[in-house]
Design a protein around this motif. Structure first.
Motif, PDB file in Angstrom:
ATOM      1  N   LYS A 525       2.763 -46.812  45.670  1.00 26.17           N
ATOM      2  CA  LYS A 525       3.989 -46.224  46.224  1.00 26.17           C
ATOM      3  C   LYS A 525       5.209 -47.066  45.849  1.00 26.17           C
ATOM      4  O   LYS A 525       6.292 -46.526  45.589  1.00 26.17           O
ATOM      5  N   GLN A 526       5.029 -48.374  45.794  1.00 23.44           N
ATOM      6  CA  GLN A 526       6.135 -49.231  45.356  1.00 23.44           C
ATOM      7  C   GLN A 526       6.435 -49.020  43.880  1.00 23.44           C
ATOM      8  O   GLN A 526       7.598 -48.951  43.466  1.00 23.44           O
ATOM      9  N   LEU A 527       5.384 -48.892  43.096  1.00 21.95           N
ATOM     10  CA  LEU A 527       5.531 -48.665  41.657  1.00 21.95           C
ATOM     11  C   LEU A 527       6.239 -47.335  41.382  1.00 21.95           C
ATOM     12  O   LEU A 527       7.013 -47.207  40.429  1.00 21.95           O
ATOM     13  N   ALA A 528       5.973 -46.347  42.252  1.00 19.01           N
ATOM     14  CA  ALA A 528       6.483 -44.993  42.025  1.00 19.01           C
ATOM     15  C   ALA A 528       7.909 -44.784  42.526  1.00 19.01           C
ATOM     16  O   ALA A 528       8.471 -43.699  42.345  1.00 19.01           O
ATOM     17  N   ARG A 529       8.512 -45.794  43.148  1.00 19.00           N
ATOM     18  CA  ARG A 529       9.800 -45.618  43.826  1.00 19.00           C
ATOM     19  C   ARG A 529      10.850 -44.918  42.987  1.00 19.00           C
ATOM     20  O   ARG A 529      11.564 -44.047  43.474  1.00 19.00           O
ATOM     21  N   ASN A 530      10.986 -45.299  41.716  1.00 15.98           N
ATOM     22  CA  ASN A 530      12.026 -44.724  40.867  1.00 15.98           C
ATOM     23  C   ASN A 530      11.469 -43.703  39.872  1.00 15.98           C
ATOM     24  O   ASN A 530      12.153 -43.337  38.915  1.00 15.98           O
ATOM     25  N   GLN A 531      10.240 -43.254  40.116  1.00 14.72           N
ATOM     26  CA  GLN A 531       9.600 -42.352  39.162  1.00 14.72           C
ATOM     27  C   GLN A 531       9.147 -41.031  39.787  1.00 14.72           C
ATOM     28  O   GLN A 531       9.021 -40.026  39.084  1.00 14.72           O
ATOM     29  N   VAL A 532       8.893 -41.043  41.096  1.00 11.17           N
ATOM     30  CA  VAL A 532       8.319 -39.886  41.784  1.00 11.17           C
ATOM     31  C   VAL A 532       9.190 -39.562  42.999  1.00 11.17           C
ATOM     32  O   VAL A 532       9.637 -40.477  43.701  1.00 11.17           O
ATOM     33  N   PRO A 533       9.450 -38.284  43.286  1.00  6.95           N
ATOM     34  CA  PRO A 533      10.256 -37.920  44.453  1.00  6.95           C
ATOM     35  C   PRO A 533       9.698 -38.469  45.765  1.00  6.95           C
ATOM     36  O   PRO A 533       8.479 -38.553  45.947  1.00  6.95           O
ATOM     37  N   GLN A 534      10.606 -38.817  46.672  1.00 12.51           N
ATOM     38  CA  GLN A 534      10.227 -39.455  47.929  1.00 12.51           C
ATOM     39  C   GLN A 534       9.309 -38.588  48.783  1.00 12.51           C
ATOM     40  O   GLN A 534       8.445 -39.106  49.484  1.00 12.51           O
ATOM     41  N   GLN A 535       9.485 -37.279  48.762  1.00 13.40           N
ATOM     42  CA  GLN A 535       8.638 -36.450  49.619  1.00 13.40           C
ATOM     43  C   GLN A 535       7.169 -36.522  49.233  1.00 13.40           C
ATOM     44  O   GLN A 535       6.291 -36.310  50.068  1.00 13.40           O
ATOM     45  N   ILE A 536       6.879 -36.848  47.972  1.00 16.12           N
ATOM     46  CA  ILE A 536       5.490 -37.042  47.559  1.00 16.12           C
ATOM     47  C   ILE A 536       5.025 -38.442  47.922  1.00 16.12           C
ATOM     48  O   ILE A 536       3.900 -38.628  48.399  1.00 16.12           O
ATOM     49  N   ILE A 537       5.879 -39.434  47.721  1.00 19.13           N
ATOM     50  CA  ILE A 537       5.505 -40.814  48.058  1.00 19.13           C
ATOM     51  C   ILE A 537       5.247 -40.949  49.548  1.00 19.13           C
ATOM     52  O   ILE A 537       4.300 -41.633  49.967  1.00 19.13           O
ATOM     53  N   GLN A 538       6.023 -40.293  50.364  1.00 20.39           N
ATOM     54  CA  GLN A 538       5.949 -40.482  51.816  1.00 20.39           C
ATOM     55  C   GLN A 538       4.945 -39.572  52.511  1.00 20.39           C
ATOM     56  O   GLN A 538       4.612 -39.803  53.673  1.00 20.39           O
ATOM     57  N   ARG A 539       4.439 -38.563  51.809  1.00 18.15           N
ATOM     58  CA  ARG A 539       3.508 -37.642  52.480  1.00 18.15           C
ATOM     59  C   ARG A 539       2.204 -38.349  52.778  1.00 18.15           C
ATOM     60  O   ARG A 539       1.773 -39.258  52.052  1.00 18.15           O
ATOM     61  N   LYS A 540       1.556 -37.932  53.842  1.00 20.38           N
ATOM     62  CA  LYS A 540       0.279 -38.511  54.217  1.00 20.38           C
ATOM     63  C   LYS A 540      -0.796 -38.058  53.240  1.00 20.38           C
ATOM     64  O   LYS A 540      -0.710 -36.982  52.644  1.00 20.38           O
ATOM     65  N   LYS A 541      -1.841 -38.888  53.111  1.00 23.96           N
ATOM     66  CA  LYS A 541      -2.961 -38.548  52.240  1.00 23.96           C
ATOM     67  C   LYS A 541      -3.527 -37.192  52.640  1.00 23.96           C
ATOM     68  O   LYS A 541      -3.803 -36.930  53.805  1.00 23.96           O
ATOM     69  N   PHE A 542      -3.694 -36.314  51.635  1.00 20.72           N
ATOM     70  CA  PHE A 542      -4.211 -34.966  51.863  1.00 20.72           C
ATOM     71  C   PHE A 542      -5.526 -34.840  51.117  1.00 20.72           C
ATOM     72  O   PHE A 542      -5.555 -34.894  49.891  1.00 20.72           O
ATOM     73  N   ALA A 543      -6.606 -34.705  51.852  1.00 28.16           N
ATOM     74  CA  ALA A 543      -7.927 -34.643  51.219  1.00 28.16           C
ATOM     75  C   ALA A 543      -8.117 -33.303  50.511  1.00 28.16           C
ATOM     76  O   ALA A 543      -7.709 -32.254  51.015  1.00 28.16           O
ATOM     77  N   PHE A 544      -8.732 -33.353  49.322  1.00 27.64           N
ATOM     78  CA  PHE A 544      -9.052 -32.119  48.614  1.00 27.64           C
ATOM     79  C   PHE A 544     -10.176 -31.408  49.346  1.00 27.64           C
ATOM     80  O   PHE A 544     -11.307 -31.892  49.404  1.00 27.64           O
ATOM     81  N   VAL A 545      -9.890 -30.284  49.902  1.00 31.78           N
ATOM     82  CA  VAL A 545     -10.928 -29.474  50.532  1.00 31.78           C
ATOM     83  C   VAL A 545     -10.730 -28.032  50.100  1.00 31.78           C
ATOM     84  O   VAL A 545      -9.632 -27.621  49.721  1.00 31.78           O
ATOM     85  N   ALA A 546     -11.812 -27.275  50.140  1.00 34.90           N
ATOM     86  CA  ALA A 546     -11.781 -25.862  49.799  1.00 34.90           C
ATOM     87  C   ALA A 546     -12.617 -25.123  50.833  1.00 34.90           C
ATOM     88  O   ALA A 546     -13.420 -25.742  51.551  1.00 34.90           O
ATOM     89  N   PRO A 547     -12.452 -23.812  50.937  1.00 33.11           N
ATOM     90  CA  PRO A 547     -13.273 -23.059  51.887  1.00 33.11           C
ATOM     91  C   PRO A 547     -14.754 -23.374  51.728  1.00 33.11           C
ATOM     92  O   PRO A 547     -15.275 -23.385  50.606  1.00 33.11           O
ATOM     93  N   GLY A 548     -15.429 -23.640  52.851  1.00 32.00           N
ATOM     94  CA  GLY A 548     -16.822 -24.065  52.813  1.00 32.00           C
ATOM     95  C   GLY A 548     -17.799 -22.968  53.201  1.00 32.00           C
ATOM     96  O   GLY A 548     -17.468 -21.780  53.194  1.00 32.00           O
ATOM     97  N   SER A 549     -19.009 -23.379  53.589  1.00 32.85           N
ATOM     98  CA  SER A 549     -20.065 -22.400  53.848  1.00 32.85           C
ATOM     99  C   SER A 549     -19.764 -21.454  55.012  1.00 32.85           C
ATOM    100  O   SER A 549     -20.165 -20.284  54.949  1.00 32.85           O
TER     101      SER A 549
END
Length: 621
Positions: A525-549
């Motif tokens: 996140k520190q590395l990305a400060r001037n490279q990636v928009p803040q709303q992506i840097i600051q968002r909480k971790k979102f686990a990849f999930v898909a509809p299940g059984s």
């Protein structure tokens, strides 16, 4: 540069009998999806090689197999050697003569110069087989991270190997049986663990390992690389780590943009793919990249908002597919066929659809973000470790402590679940025959991670990172989820975070720069400060999930009802049909919802296991 990512296969008759060229061709045909652009064969006495090529660099050249000057060495390689230019110049200075512009030809000359001790000079993703006629010896290796697959078996004194198991199964007489230990590992861990595969008797060469097969049949398998964490290295200023990691990622991405065909980008909406996309756009500002995303019709699973933030930033030609449970159900059998394994979640189908979009857009190469979570404490488990250490009131119990000590070399360390209790759940689900077969050899007593070699030197974050690298990355995220779903649609995936230089430097970064208080991936996140928009840097971790059984069950698909029927489960003999019936009722109750990704979707394992048996024609237990 002549480069091939593709599929390889071959045989070595340990009795010295001649190889049948036709069987090599039949095996190769099973790999057409990995390399439809070209094919090559080599058969000489008891050695047979086959290769299917996907042309990415020097599209009209790069034919394999490759030979040295006097044809005493022959090589087939599924891979990319990203630092081949540096290696080539060094070898030419030492007097070696190259006969092609192929990046993988450096392997032959490195072998001539250094013997088998050259592997850690390679920066790439590779699996190769090299036969030395003078020594009458086969030398095979898989890259440090396990990006490129390599499977093998010995059947009636013939070594048979291939990039995918379906090619090995075409060799005459090889039986198709379930490896119960691998099934138990899937139930306990993110997936089975090399050298295990779901097929009894067929093994996977582990990441960072090589294999030597002598003419008399002696097989030596040796580890040549491993993660090397050290707790007591010299500490530098934070900016040093941030700037050095930034430099290494820039170099890694520049390496992986080398191609004579367009290179696309996967955009998940998360930080990792955003960093890669931003750096790729800066590396090649004149290029309009194509980007690809999957969106879910369920708002709780959708990341479209964040995907759009990045496509707008890099001005990419974006391709998106919105899917739901019906799409996933329709693709499950195909995902199982290419994965050659039951699945723990349905996200492989989304990965398959991603690569199908790439293929439909006539692209062959994609950059993706796997590896960052394992290197930089991206999963919630890293935060749980920190919380548990601060609130340790009582131990997990004697039996669980014994299991944890054996598995993780730390009786207090918890990886995903209490395995002793979970084993009881699994045993309840297994049939009596499977329970009996697993008494002496199961996931909890047969998973050697070599973590004990680290002694007491690992902190919790390093320990989890090491385990994730062994259990989650090579045999799941890079295999059934990555390599297989990409190559199913003739697409090569490249992984900038898994560059050998990036990984080895990441191991030297202090843990508190990866997880700062409870902020995951702090240094990224520190590395990305001037490279990636803040709303992506600051968002909480979102686990990849898909509809299940539960979602799939409610669709009332005939194949689902058949595979999970009482009669089918009873006849197959692997699981307890009465317990499966109870699970089906529970999953279909109004309001029932799995807490993904923290809970195991047991019925998706059972459903895809049934598809696995059907797809590969495996009989009852």
């Amino acid at each position: 540069m002549k480069s091939v990512m593709c599929g390889i296969c071959g045989t070595l008759n340990l009795k010295g009998d001649a190889v049948d060229r036709e069987i090599i061709q039949v095996m190769s045909e099973q790999l057409d999806h990995r390399g439809p652009d070209d094919s090559g064969f080599f058969v000489h006495k008891n050695v047979g090689f086959g290769i299917k090529r996907l042309s990415i660099i020097d599209i009209y050249g790069g034919h394999q197999p490759l030979f040295n000057e006097d044809k005493t060495l022959v090589l087939i390689c599924n891979g990319e050697i990203f630092n081949y230019k540096e290696l080539r110049h060094m070898l030419i200075d030492k007097g070696h003569r190259f006969t092609s512009q192929s990046d993988v030809e450096v392997i032959i000359h490195l072998y001539e110069e250094y013997g088998i001790d050259f592997l850690n000079r390679l920066n790439g993703q590779f699996a190769f087989a090299l036969y030395d006629f003078k020594k009458e010896q086969l030398f095979c290796a898989r890259d440090q991270m396990g990006i490129a697959p390599f499977f093998y078996t010995v059947w009636k004194q013939v070594l048979v190997f291939a990039s995918e198991i379906k090619a090995i199964l075409k060799y005459t007489g090889i039986p198709k049986q379930v490896n119960l230990l691998a099934l138990d590992q899937i139930m306990h861990f993110p997936g089975f663990v090399s050298p295990n595969t779901m097929f009894k008797g067929i093994q996977s060469l582990a990441a960072g390992h090589y294999m030597i097969v002598e003419s008399k049949g002696e097989i030596l398998i040796q580890k040549y690389w491993d993660l090397n964490f050290q707790r007591h290295r010299q500490r530098y200023e934070d900016e040093y780590y941030i700037e050095r990691l930034d430099e290494l990622l820039n170099q890694s991405i520049a390496y992986r943009l080398q191609a004579d065909v367009p290179v696309g980008l996967y955009l998940s909406g998360g930080l990792d793919s955003a960093i890669i996309a931003s750096k790729a756009a800066r590396c090649k500002p004149e290029t309009c990249f194509s980007s690809y995303s999957i969106d879910f019709k369920s708002k709780s699973m959708s990341e479209r908002e964040y995907q759009n933030v990045m496509t707008n930033l890099i001005k990419s030609n974006h391709h998106e597919r919105k899917i739901d449970g019906n799409d996933i159900a329709s693709l499950l059998e195909k995902a199982v066929y290419y994965s050659e394994s039951p699945l723990k979640e349905t996200y492989n189908t989304a990965s398959y659809l991603l690569s199908s979009m790439v293929h439909a857009n006539n692209e062959k190469v994609i950059l993706t973000g796997e590896g960052a979570d394992e290197l930089f404490a991206g999963y919630v488990g890293y935060q749980f470790d920190k919380f548990r250490r601060r609130n340790l009131k009582q131990g997990p119990g004697d039996f669980e402590e014994q299991v944890r000590k054996k598995l993780w070399n730390d009786p207090q360390f918890m990886y995903e679940k209490d395995h002793f209790k979970w084993a009881e759940t699994c045993n309840t689900l297994y049939s009596e025959s499977v329970q009996n077969a697993l008494i002496n050899k199961n996931a909890l007593n047969s998973t050697n991670l070599d973590i004990h070699l680290m002694g007491g030197e690992l902190d919790d974050l390093q320990r989890r990172s090491y385990i994730d690298f062994k259990l989650r990355l090579p045999d799941h995220l890079l295999s059934d989820h990555g390599d297989r779903m990409a190559y199913a649609n003739t697409v090569e995936a490249r992984y900038p975070f898994l560059d050998i230089n990036v990984v080895e430097f990441a191991c030297s970064i202090p843990s508190d720069l990866k997880l700062k208080n409870f902020t995951e991936k702090y240094i990224l996140k520190q590395l990305a400060r001037n490279q990636v928009p803040q709303q992506i840097i600051q968002r909480k971790k979102f686990a990849f999930v898909a509809p299940g059984s539960p979602d799939i069950l409610r669709l009332n698909r005939e194949f689902v009802s058949d595979i999970l029927s009482y009669e089918t489960i009873k006849r197959q003999g692997y699981f307890n049909a009465d317990v499966v019936e109870q699970l089906k009722k529970e999953y279909l109750e109004d309001g029932f919802k799995l807490k993904l990704p923290f809970e195991n979707d047991l019925l998706i394992i059972l459903l895809t296991f049934g598809l696995f048996l059907k797809t590969f024609g495996i009989s009852e237990f």
